[in-house]
Design an enzyme around this catalytic site. Structure first.
Site, PDB file in Angstrom:
ATOM      1  N   LYS A 186       0.850  -1.193   0.000  1.00  0.00           N
ATOM      2  CA  LYS A 186       0.000   0.000   0.000  1.00  0.00           C
ATOM      3  C   LYS A 186       0.884   1.241   0.000  1.00  0.00           C
ATOM      4  O   LYS A 186       1.925   1.265   0.686  1.00  0.00           O
ATOM      5  CB  LYS A 186      -0.914  -0.028   1.230  1.00  0.00           C
ATOM      6  CG  LYS A 186      -1.986   1.055   1.235  1.00  0.00           C
ATOM      7  CD  LYS A 186      -2.843   1.011   2.501  1.00  0.00           C
ATOM      8  CE  LYS A 186      -3.993   2.020   2.440  1.00  0.00           C
ATOM      9  NZ  LYS A 186      -4.842   2.002   3.641  1.00  0.00           N
TER      10      LYS A 186
ATOM     11  N   SER B  36      -9.870   2.264   2.461  1.00  0.00           N
ATOM     12  CA  SER B  36      -8.876   2.941   1.632  1.00  0.00           C
ATOM     13  C   SER B  36      -7.885   1.990   0.951  1.00  0.00           C
ATOM     14  O   SER B  36      -7.305   2.371  -0.055  1.00  0.00           O
ATOM     15  CB  SER B  36      -8.109   3.941   2.482  1.00  0.00           C
ATOM     16  OG  SER B  36      -7.340   3.264   3.455  1.00  0.00           O
TER      17      SER B  36
ATOM     18  N   SER C  10     -10.409   0.082   6.730  1.00  0.00           N
ATOM     19  CA  SER C  10      -9.718   0.199   5.448  1.00  0.00           C
ATOM     20  C   SER C  10      -9.033  -1.061   4.932  1.00  0.00           C
ATOM     21  O   SER C  10      -8.610  -1.094   3.787  1.00  0.00           O
ATOM     22  CB  SER C  10      -8.680   1.327   5.505  1.00  0.00           C
ATOM     23  OG  SER C  10      -9.335   2.555   5.351  1.00  0.00           O
TER      24      SER C  10
END
Ligand SMILES: [Mg+2]
Ligand SMILES: [Zn+2]
Lengths: 484, 95, 484
Positions: A78, A155, A179
């Site tokens: 990420k 996210s 997330s």
């Protein structure tokens, strides 16, 4: 040769160890899939050359017999994790061209375990959002999309999309209010948010410090257990990191769950709950029952207040955490005549709408005269939420809930984008877990009538990820969800 | 606690953000919508409740007083959008 | 001693409190492992933490905590077993994170008191409100470019103790005495080097005035960064006079921040207290609370050195010094230690005279510090002894001192080498006296006729003839006898 990209981490490790294929072959297979999957916009940075170098080294380790726990496993990271020498922007314009000169503890742990990094994954800007639509690099796309483009959730949407579409063997995510779990649910994969303090936050770009936790996003429960073991651990560089031994999570997989008490919080079953979600929830409870687990009704009376509490605490912390983006030491700089002009120009241009919204809300709730009414109030309710869980865990060992109230929605969905609160409601089942600092796993339970995945959430006691993995593994076996 | 246009401007300045004049009204409405929603919390009786600052209530860990870091000038300046003579450059700050 | 500002109509009283920032003596910074060393190249002693890089986290330095506790004990203050770090949010180029990590509601040290001595012989207690620990800001360089300021983060993150006093000062003299006392205490403790001109101790004064007898406090002005004791006194005096003038002309004072101008000795307007001063303090989510045990505090108490007040009392008692001499000798620990070493086994009062007299005069004249003194405490001790044992006279001792200064040797060795030993042999002295009397028959006759003040002349002649080596007391006695 089997389709390498479809292998789970544990399967790939077996194949590598038995020299059925090399790490370079495995990495190449993923690189090819990344090219084919560009339409999903999952990667914002591809580091394929470096990946091949790393894979080559991994092959040497296998030859020498010095192979480590994740030797040669291609991972996606990420973009919230700082990676040394690799651009890291948190998918924000304000971090344009930022190349960290340091490696986050979690990614360093993964590197130390021999894994290979394929690139940086798309996400909501600074991890604020539930759809990756706030990414400066445009939204990632849910691989389950058919005629219309669907969000992968957020996210960690890029991570979920990449794992789902087999563009990496596993990925890292972070979870502040859901997330990891919500995108895992949207993309039909597995993800765990560990107990707060289990993974070091050092080198992860902060969104809301008291809530942020890193965790793995994987193809199945076993992979989540393997990955978390490698990511976690006490880090003296993070003062909130827990000095608690990390167990071998993989060991508990396959253990009997007979007699395990599984709590069903009554407050999560509102009248408005999606029928398909509700029926999958019942089905999951039934599966546990059949394995000899005991289903108990529990109460988490302050559930309804979790989201408003979160939307005070997270913005408050973020308003402060994001104050460092000022155009002076790194990232975007829009000059101005005075220092204040430099700040205002840079920050106004550099942050997206949602980030600015949260910074402003956070600034407001902390400001003189409002602090007690909002911030202190939220902290008190946060304690009540934590106490709810403590009481519940007197009656049960694990809590079962849906991960998300619905399946993936369209990119640009009107109601989500018109009213921020509608977007916030994505996290209605996940956010209280962050407020209480507890571990929770999401795993796919099946597809809804639209053919989209839905996820179930298992919440455990603090630092009891083992029980989650044990039960999650059992449920996974019973569900037999067919991965992409 | 509804907020007005003036407050929107003040909060924006405190956060060093600019809300364009024609966006202030809209921002204010949106702000109030979110604040109204947040204010559900008023319903909760928290009279005897201590605020929760962090979920782990352990004491702060402390380091030994030894020099283990620094001396990375080049790396510290590496990403600077504007640097001169080994310093970060900013518009003149007058006090 | 009451200090007031008298005008034609009124008598005004000063109400002043001080906030003093003391740089903590430690090897590394308060939240990072970078060196606290000054004078290095710009941005060298800077870690990624000090530069506010994304994802960086603070870790507390043990030594800074200990130093603050020591200082608290030295100021007779309450040590708080529970304290909390907070963020003070504000934008400024020298503040890399957009916030300063400090303590707010729960400081490490609470209320205390310091006794100050005033020139009229009275003393007064000044209340300490609190001490909190925090991080220093970076340094801005303004004179390299007309349009830009340059930032050097070497100082960013150095530990500070902010010592806040009650508004107990009623005169510039009291503030000056307090600053000197505080400086002396932190130097004794080794917690801060106390160099105001180098900025390691920085003082802000909060000043208001009121009519004598008035109870309430009026609006105050905060004068920032006054970097010497003299300047602090000047700032208080002139700011108070400025306020009085405004009130007398019917004006009002607004709460404001002002700056001291070293060239004029006046304060000048900087800015009004306004909305921008809303610092939005909230507990630092990256750092758990700080808990200290009784045992920890007790151990520090055991390590505490004797402080100036206690030392002064003891010097007066043990060495029969005057309060004035004891005060000077205890102002710095070095001087006090030098004195005690010199006085060991010798006459303390005489030792004090030599140190405060000849030694200090020579050090001053040569611009040397005590550490640079060529004369050791042992030399002074022995010198005093030689006089006491009649080996040399006080007058010869002065010469010995000069020799010692130029060519450091033990005084006994100098006396030996230079043959300065006092003659105490009655026969030898008698012989010299006889010869002097024989050479001056007229004066002997005059003396005997009643001109008794010629006695001094004879003593002088004898001393001269013996080259100063004769014991003056014996010369006196024998002369008296011979002259009848
Ligand atoms: Mg202050
Ligand atoms: Zn301060």
């Amino acid at each position: 040769m089997t389709d390498l990209i479809k292998l789970t981490v544990s399967e790939a490790l077996k194949g590598l160890k038995s020299r059925q294929f090399s790490a370079v072959e495995l990495t190449k297979a993923y690189i090819k899939q990344m090219e084919e999957g560009r339409k999903y916009n999952a990667y914002v940075v591809e580091t394929t050359e470096q990946a091949l170098e790393q894979a080559k080294l991994s092959d040497e380790h296998y030859t020498n017999g010095t192979n480590r726990a994740l030797e040669g496993i291609p991972l996606g990271v990420k973009d919230l994790f700082c990676t040394k020498g690799i651009q890291t922007t948190a998918c924000s314009h304000i971090l344009d061209n930022f190349v960290p000169q340091y490696e986050s503890t979690v990614t360093q742990n993964l590197l130390n375990n021999g894994s290979v990094f394929l690139g940086k994954l798309n996400m909501d800007e600074f991890a604020m959002g539930s759809s990756t639509e706030t990414s400066y690099y445009k939204p990632a796309v849910n691989p389950y999309s058919k005629d219309k483009l669907l969000v992968p959730g957020g996210s960690s949407g890029g991570s979920a999309a990449a794992v789902c579409a087999n563009m990496c063997a596993a990925a890292t995510g972070t979870d502040t209010g859901g997330s990891i779990r919500q995108p895992a649910s949207f993309c039909g994969i597995t993800g765990i948010k560990p107990t707060y303090g289990r993974c070091s936050r050092w080198g992860i770009i902060a969104y809301a410090s008291s809530l942020d936790q890193a965790g793995p996003m994987t193809k199945d429960v076993r992979d989540a257990a393997i990955m978390l073991k490698c990511m976690a651990g006490y880090d003296p560089k993070d003062s909130t990191s827990a000095n608690i031994e990390v167990p071998d999570f993989e060991k508990v997989l396959g253990q009997d769950i007979k007699g395990l008490k599984i709590g069903i919080p009554k407050e999560y079953r509102s009248d408005g709950l999606n029928k398909e979600v509700a029926s999958y929830w019942d089905k999951a409870a039934e599966m546990f029952k059949l394995r000899g687990a005991e289903i108990v009704e529990i109460s988490l009376p302050h559930t309804k207040y979790a989201l408003p509490t979160y939307y005070i605490i997270a913005p408050a912390e973020t308003s402060s955490n994001l104050a460092r983006y000022d155009g002076i030491r790194y990232g975007l700089r829009i000059n101005g005549e005075k220092a204040d002009d430099l700040y205002i120009n840079t920050r106004t241009k550099g942050f997206g709408a949602e980030v600015k919204r949260r910074i402003m809300i956070g600034t407001y709730v902390l400001s003189a005269g409002y602090y007690d009414a909002y911030y202190i109030k939220a902290q008190k309710v946060r304690r009540l939420i934590k106490q709810d869980f403590e009481k519940a865990f007197e009656k049960c060992d694990l809590i079962l809930t849906p991960t998300s109230p619905f399946s993936a929605f369209e990119i640009g969905d009107k109601s989500m984008n018109e009213n921020p609160i509608n977007m916030y409601l994505n996290d209605v089942f996940t956010v209280s877990v962050n407020l209480a600092g507890l571990p929770a796993l999401s795993l796919p339970i099946g597809l809804d009538s639209k053919g989209l995945p839905l996820g179930m959430q298992l919440i455990g006691r603090a630092f009891d990820e083992e029980t989650i993995f044990k039960a999650g593994y059992a449920l996974e076996e019973d569900v037999a969800f067919k991965r992409k | 606690m509804a907020i007005d246009n003036e407050m929107v401007k003040q909060v924006a300045f405190l956060a060093r953000l600019k809300v364009e004049d024609d966006k202030i009204e809209e921002t204010k409405d949106e702000f109030n919508k979110i604040l109204n929603w947040i204010e559900q919390l008023k319903e909760v009786d928290t009279s005897d409740i201590m605020p929760l600052v962090s979920v782990n209530d352990s004491s702060i860990p402390m380091r030994e007083d030894t020099i283990t870091d620094g001396n990375v000038k080049e790396a510290v300046l590496k990403n600077a959008p504007m640097q001169e003579f080994g310093y970060f450059a900013v518009p003149k700050v007058v006090e | 001693m009451t200090y007031t500002i008298k005008t034609e109509k009124n008598e005004w009283e000063i109400v002043c409190g001080l906030e003093i920032h003391c740089q903590i003596i430690s090897k590394s910074k308060i939240f990072s492992g970078a060196s606290t060393e000054f004078g290095d190249d710009a941005n060298v002693n800077v870690s990624f933490i000090d530069a506010g890089m994304p994802g960086m986290l603070p870790v507390l330095n043990k030594e800074c905590v200990k130093q603050a506790v020591k200082t608290g004990l030295g100021l007779n203050a309450q040590i708080n077993k529970h304290s909390v770090f907070s963020r003070k949010n504000y934008f400024y180029p020298d503040q890399p994170n957009g916030y300063q990590i400090t303590q707010y509601e729960y400081p490490i040290v609470g209320k205390g008191a310091v006794k100050i001595d005033l020139s009229d012989g009275t003393s007064k207690e000044i209340g300490i409100t609190r001490i909190h620990i925090e991080q220093d800001a970076a340094k801005s360089i303004h004179d390299l470019n007309p349009k830009k300021s340059y930032i050097d983060f070497n100082r960013a993150g150095v530990g500070l103790m902010e010592i806040v006093t009650e508004p107990d000062f009623r005169s510039p003299e009291e503030a000056g005495a307090f600053l000197r006392k505080l400086r002396s205490i932190v130097r004794y403790l080794g917690t801060c080097d106390g160099n105001m001109d180098e900025g390691s101790m920085r003082c802000d004064a909060s000043i208001s005035v009121r009519l004598k007898g008035e109870q309430k406090m009026r609006e105050r002005a905060e004068v920032k960064n006054v970097n010497s004791v003299k300047f602090a006194m000047q700032a208080i005096e002139n700011e108070a006079k400025r306020q009085v003038e405004i009130y007398e002309q019917g004006g009002t004072i607004e709460q404001q921040t002002r700056q001291f101008d070293q060239t004029t000795g006046q304060t000048k307007f900087l800015r009004l207290k306004e909305y921008a001063d809303d610092y939005r303090y909230f507990p630092e989510p990256d750092l758990p609370p700080l808990y200290l045990t009784d045992e920890y505090i007790e151990n520090i108490k055991k390590e505490m050195v004797e402080l100036p007040d206690a030392k002064k009392d003891r010097f007066i008692k043990d060495y029969a010094l005057t309060a004035y001499d004891a005060d000077i000798l205890t102002e710095s620990r070095q001087t006090a230690d030098f004195f005690e070493q010199a006085a060991k086994g010798h006459d303390g009062k005489k030792v004090a005279n030599w140190i405060l007299g000849d030694l200090f005069a020579n050090l001053n004249a040569n611009k040397l510090t005590l550490e640079q003194s060529p004369i050791t405490p042992e030399m002074i001790g022995e010198l005093v002894d030689l006089i006491a044992k009649n080996v040399i006279s006080g007058k010869i001792a002065k010469d010995v001192f000069v020799y010692m200064w130029e060519n450091p040797k033990m005084p006994s060795q100098i006396v030996e080498e230079k043959g300065l030993k006092q003659v105490t042999d009655t026969g030898a002295i008698e012989a010299v006296i006889d010869s002097v009397l024989a050479q001056n028959p007229d004066n002997v006759a005059a003396y005997k006729a009643g001109k008794v003040n010629l006695f001094g002349f004879f003593v002088g002649q004898v001393m001269k003839a013996s080259k100063g080596a004769a014991n003056p007391q014996m010369v006196n006695e024998i002369l008296k006898k011979k002259l009848g």
